[in-house]
Design a protein around this motif. Structure first.
Motif, PDB file in Angstrom:
ATOM      1  N   ASP A  96      -5.879  -0.618   5.492  1.00  0.00           N
ATOM      2  CA  ASP A  96      -5.317  -1.696   6.308  1.00  0.00           C
ATOM      3  C   ASP A  96      -6.397  -2.730   6.595  1.00  0.00           C
ATOM      4  O   ASP A  96      -7.513  -2.365   6.967  1.00  0.00           O
TER       5      ASP A  96
ATOM      6  N   SER B 126      -1.199  -4.346   5.137  1.00  0.00           N
ATOM      7  CA  SER B 126      -1.197  -2.972   5.633  1.00  0.00           C
ATOM      8  C   SER B 126      -1.351  -2.002   4.466  1.00  0.00           C
ATOM      9  O   SER B 126      -1.210  -2.370   3.297  1.00  0.00           O
ATOM     10  N   ALA B 127      -1.620  -0.756   4.790  1.00  0.00           N
ATOM     11  CA  ALA B 127      -1.740   0.264   3.748  1.00  0.00           C
ATOM     12  C   ALA B 127      -0.430   0.390   2.973  1.00  0.00           C
ATOM     13  O   ALA B 127      -0.421   0.492   1.741  1.00  0.00           O
TER      14      ALA B 127
END
Length: 295
Positions: free
Chosen positions: A259, A264-265
């Motif tokens: 992130d 974001s991841a």
């Protein structure tokens, strides 16, 4: 910063290595200064000694010999982008360096700097890992050659010893029929660092047959990610759409994405899935075209 900084100008690689050994953790190497200036300004580092290698002779040269492209550590990104030898031997490298930041940065940033800094969101490291490049370093015991896949260890961490200096990057010239690409996906401005960067290449060895399939993903994790067992599933195949999707899915599932402000991841994972597939499609097309031209 707690005080003044000594600025040392060695006249040889050996002298520079000696300065690093003498001053230890208090010393930092400086060349193009694009990254170091930012870190100093933001007080991320506090060295008492800067060892400037920008004037060392012989480290700006770019040449091809014995099937290997050699990039001197002080060659700038702009030089790599525009050099005829790079364009002929490795057009994908010229294109990769051309995608870094803007022309002002590329005129200052160096090849050695971008690998030694090991910024996870830099563009060239993913290409170097995918191309099986080697990082040449000099230390007290002389020259050491480190495979790019072993050089990048973690966030801003490399396999370099504290008293070693990067002097060159060596990249094998690919055989005829090879197609390659570096796809950079950004989420903010066109000059931004990537949210995901994907290098892909393959070699056409017959009608609808491809080998030496390679994929390296940068900016998604701490270090460039390459999975040779996944690549191997495509060797000797037509590298069709279903297989490209399967490879992209495998990379998305294996990479522990991170992130940051660029994504974001979860978002990065989905972008890996998209951009690996796209990069493989482009590389396949270029390899087929290159094989046709070579006939």
């Amino acid at each position: 910063m707690t005080g003044s900084i000594a600025f040392l100008r060695p006249t040889s690689v050996a002298e520079a290595v000696g300065m690093l050994r003498e001053h230890g953790d208090e010393a930092k190497v400086v060349a193009g200064s694009t990254a170091l200036t930012i870190m100093l300004r933001n007080r991320l580092i506090d060295p008492s000694v800067l060892v400037s290698i920008g004037g060392l002779p012989g480290l700006r040269d770019i040449a091809v010999a014995d099937g290997v492209l050699r990039l001197g550590a002080l060659a700038t990104h702009r030089t790599v982008e525009r050099d005829p030898a790079v364009a002929a031997a490795h057009p994908v490298l010229a294109a990769t360096f051309a995608k870094v930041a803007n022309v002002r940065v590329r005129n200052a940033a160096t090849v050695g700097g971008v690998v030694a800094e090991a910024d996870y969101a830099s563009d060239p490291p993913a290409a170097f890992v995918g191309l099986d490049a080697e990082i040449v370093a000099h230390g007290p015991d002389g020259e050491r050659v480190i495979p790019a896949g072993e050089f990048f260890v973690a966030f801003y961490e490399t396999a370099l010893a504290p008293d070693e200096i990067v002097t060159a990057v060596r990249v094998p010239v690919p055989p005829a029929g090879t197609g390659a690409t570096y796809e950079k996906f950004v989420t903010r401005s066109s000059e931004d660092r990537p949210c995901v960067g994907v290098f892909a290449s393959c070699r056409a060895t017959g009608p609808d047959r491809f080998d030496d399939v390679r994929v390296s993903v940068g900016a998604a994790a701490e270090t460039p990610q390459r999975f040779r067992d996944v690549e191997a599933t495509a060797n000797g195949t037509d590298l069709g759409d279903d297989l490209r999707r399967a490879i992209a899915d495998a990379y998305a599932e294996r990479i522990e994405t991170l992130d940051d402000v660029r994504g974001s991841a979860w978002y990065r994972t989905e972008m890996v899935r998209v951009w690996v597939r796209r990069a493989l499609e482009t590389a396949r097309g270029r390899a087929a075209a290159a094989a046709t031209d070579a006939r």
